[in-house]
Design an enzyme around this catalytic site. Structure first.
Site, short mmCIF file in Angstrom:
data_model
loop_
_atom_site.label_atom_id
_atom_site.label_comp_id
_atom_site.label_asym_id
_atom_site.label_seq_id
_atom_site.Cartn_x
_atom_site.Cartn_y
_atom_site.Cartn_z
N LYS A 192 0.85 -1.19 0.00
CA LYS A 192 0.00 0.00 0.00
C LYS A 192 0.88 1.23 0.00
O LYS A 192 1.47 1.59 1.01
CB LYS A 192 -0.95 0.05 1.20
N GLY A 245 6.77 5.10 8.48
CA GLY A 245 5.89 6.25 8.57
C GLY A 245 5.93 6.84 9.97
O GLY A 245 6.93 6.72 10.68
N SER A 246 4.82 7.43 10.38
CA SER A 246 4.80 8.13 11.67
C SER A 246 4.72 7.15 12.83
O SER A 246 4.22 6.03 12.69
CB SER A 246 3.61 9.08 11.72
N THR A 247 5.18 7.60 13.98
CA THR A 247 5.11 6.79 15.19
C THR A 247 3.66 6.50 15.56
O THR A 247 3.32 5.38 15.98
CB THR A 247 5.83 7.50 16.33
N GLY A 250 2.39 3.79 13.37
CA GLY A 250 3.06 2.55 13.73
C GLY A 250 2.41 1.88 14.93
O GLY A 250 2.25 0.64 14.97
N GLU A 268 9.53 1.17 11.18
CA GLU A 268 10.53 2.25 11.15
C GLU A 268 9.73 3.53 11.16
O GLU A 268 9.04 3.85 10.19
CB GLU A 268 11.44 2.14 9.91
N CYS A 302 12.79 11.08 7.54
CA CYS A 302 12.58 10.61 8.91
C CYS A 302 13.84 10.79 9.76
O CYS A 302 13.75 11.03 10.96
CB CYS A 302 12.12 9.16 8.92
N GLU A 400 8.54 15.98 15.86
CA GLU A 400 9.00 15.81 14.48
C GLU A 400 8.23 16.75 13.57
O GLU A 400 7.00 16.68 13.47
CB GLU A 400 8.82 14.36 14.02
#
Length: 497
Positions: A192, A245-247, A250, A268, A302, A400
């Site tokens: 995706k 992607g973003s925390t 995740g 990651e 990132c 971030e």
């Protein structure tokens, strides 16, 4: 296609592009089950590039079913490693043959400089496919030291169906980082891509089929996270999921795994990487690399070195150097070879970055930049921005930003530098500048980061693992260690004699 060299040539090449706008399932382009589409927008001018099929849960079901059939029939999963290698080497060659097209797709789709995409991203994807392909028949199984009458074989086997969810900042590269080892190991994959940048992934699937990848082994389902992404994370027939992607997202995938089949989830995620600079460093080299570390790809990286920690004795010198470097990174049309930055990926993301900059004006001294620009009909452009003297609790230091915003802080001692560097929920990367080898080794041991770059920034290679610590995740892309995510160890014990 010959690589263009001028702005006009790149514009002409872009005008000739054909965009793939369907899902790719079971070896062919198909519409979304419900017929919906969504616009893929060029952030450089706000124009719609294509209306792309909008995948959702029903389409994920179709893609996973195709991937499972392909895995179970063994045309790829049980194929000899040397044969899989040949297919992926052909794919690497096809990427190189189509490097201009792939570079343009990423540049138009998310705003990156086409000169970066054609010299770094697209060739890098070919290199990573080639590297992992070449590794396939160098991975050996093991024999345990059991003694006479017993043969215990420890085999590395593919997991089955892999879900891969990748971000928009390096669309082709991030897809490759997941696909190359997963496919090399013999898995089938449902990819995706980010809804902001689906076009290069769809073209990559087409090239993979041309290279000889069997139908169903690679499926691409563009769509939105709350629809296609969630469905992939919750799907009971997905054996592992790899995400960059973003925390926050995740953490959602970890929850999806727990709510479904306990699939492995490899993450990651975010970063807020420190860049420590000591007085004995080559300050010009440090400034040059620091500018790349925060302004490359519009800061949408990132592992961007967004926090510069400078010894107080050289703070004014380094601040002046960074202001001078920022002046050379003024944004422009990403198809113009003279541009040093492009637009941010969307107007909405530019709004977010400007929110951080507005907060920073209240938290620190603004040295340069801080303005939003309108170019070519788009207001997604943000100037390279440098702040000095923010408190460690400031938003621009803690959170971030994912944009071209640098925060400079000062320290007096090594202990203070390490404390500031590690005072973050993230642990993806760090940089360290000094000519003192003892200091470099001593501090690199104490920096909590998946990669510590000494006298450079953001060092990476196909040969070394990339990933983070703390809330930057725990997956590792690249290197032979990347195969660990996509394989399982199986023991086969034979009694004989």
């Amino acid at each position: 296609m010959t690589t263009p060299t001028t702005h006009a040539e790149w514009q002409a090449a872009a005008a000739r592009l054909r965009f793939r706008d369907q899902l790719w399932i079971d070896g062919k382009p198909v519409p979304a089950a419900d017929g919906r589409r969504f616009p893929s927008v060029n952030p450089a001018n706000g124009r719609i590039l294509a209306e792309v099929a909008r995948g959702a849960a029903a389409d994920i079901d179709r893609a996973v079913a195709a991937a499972r059939r392909a895995f179970d029939n063994g045309r790829w999963s049980r194929r000899a490693p040397a044969d899989r290698k040949e297919v992926l080497l052909r794919l690497a060659a096809l990427i190189r043959q189509n490097v201009v097209e792939l570079a343009l797709l990423d540049s138009l789709d998310m705003g990156k400089l086409v000169t970066d995409a054609v010299t770094i991203d697209a060739p890098g994807s070919a290199h990573f496919f080639q590297w992992h392909a070449e590794a396939i028949d160098k991975l050996y199984d093991e024999i345990a030291p059991t003694g006479p009458g017993d043969l215990a074989m420890i085999r590395r086997v593919p997991l089955g169906v892999i879900g891969a969810v990748v971000p928009w900042n390096f669309p082709l590269d991030m897809a490759t980082w997941k696909l190359a080892p997963a496919l090399a190991a013999g898995n089938s994959v449902v990819l995706k891509p980010a809804e902001q940048s689906p076009l290069s992934a769809l073209r990559l699937a087409e090239l993979a089929a041309e290279a000889g990848l069997p139908d169903g082994v690679l499926n691409v389902v563009p769509g939105f996270g709350e629809e296609a992404g969630m469905a992939l994370g919750l799907h009971p027939d997905v054996d592992a999921l790899a995400f960059t992607g973003s925390t926050a997202v995740g953490k959602l995938f970890q929850r999806y795994a727990g709510d479904s089949n306990m699939k492995q989830v490899w993450l990651e995620t975010g970063g807020k990487s420190p860049n420590l600079i000591f007085p004995d460093a080559d300050l010009d080299a440090a400034a040059d690399k620091a500018a790349i570390g925060i302004f490359f790809n519009q800061g949408e990286v990132c592992s961007a070195n967004s926090r510069m920690l400078v010894h107080e004795s050289i703070a004014d010198e380094m601040a002046a150097r960074m202001v001078a470097r920022a002046a050379a990174y003024q944004p422009g049309d990403p198809l113009d070879p003279a541009s040093r930055m492009g637009p941010l990926v969307t107007r909405g993301h530019a709004d977010t970055v400007m929110g951080f900059i507005d907060a920073g004006r209240q938290e620190a001294q603004l040295l340069c930049g801080g303005e939003r620009l309108t170019l070519g009909g788009s207001d997604a452009y943000v100037q390279p921005t440098v702040f000095l003297g923010a408190d460690p609790t400031a938003r621009i230091v803690r959170e971030e930003i994912f944009g071209p915003v640098l925060s400079i802080q000062t320290f007096r001692t090594e202990e203070e530098a390490i404390a500031l560097a590690n005072d973050t929920p993230y642990g993806l990367a760090a940089s360290l500048w000094t000519r003192d080898l003892n200091r470099a080794l001593r501090l690199s041991d104490r920096l909590v980061a998946g990669t510590v770059s000494v006298n450079t920034v953001d060092a990476l290679s196909a040969m070394t693992p990339f990933g983070g610590l703390k809330q930057s995740g725990f997956g590792r892309d690249l290197s032979l260690h990347s195969f660990d995510k996509y394989t399982a160890l199986k023991t086969v014990w034979v009694k004989y004699g």
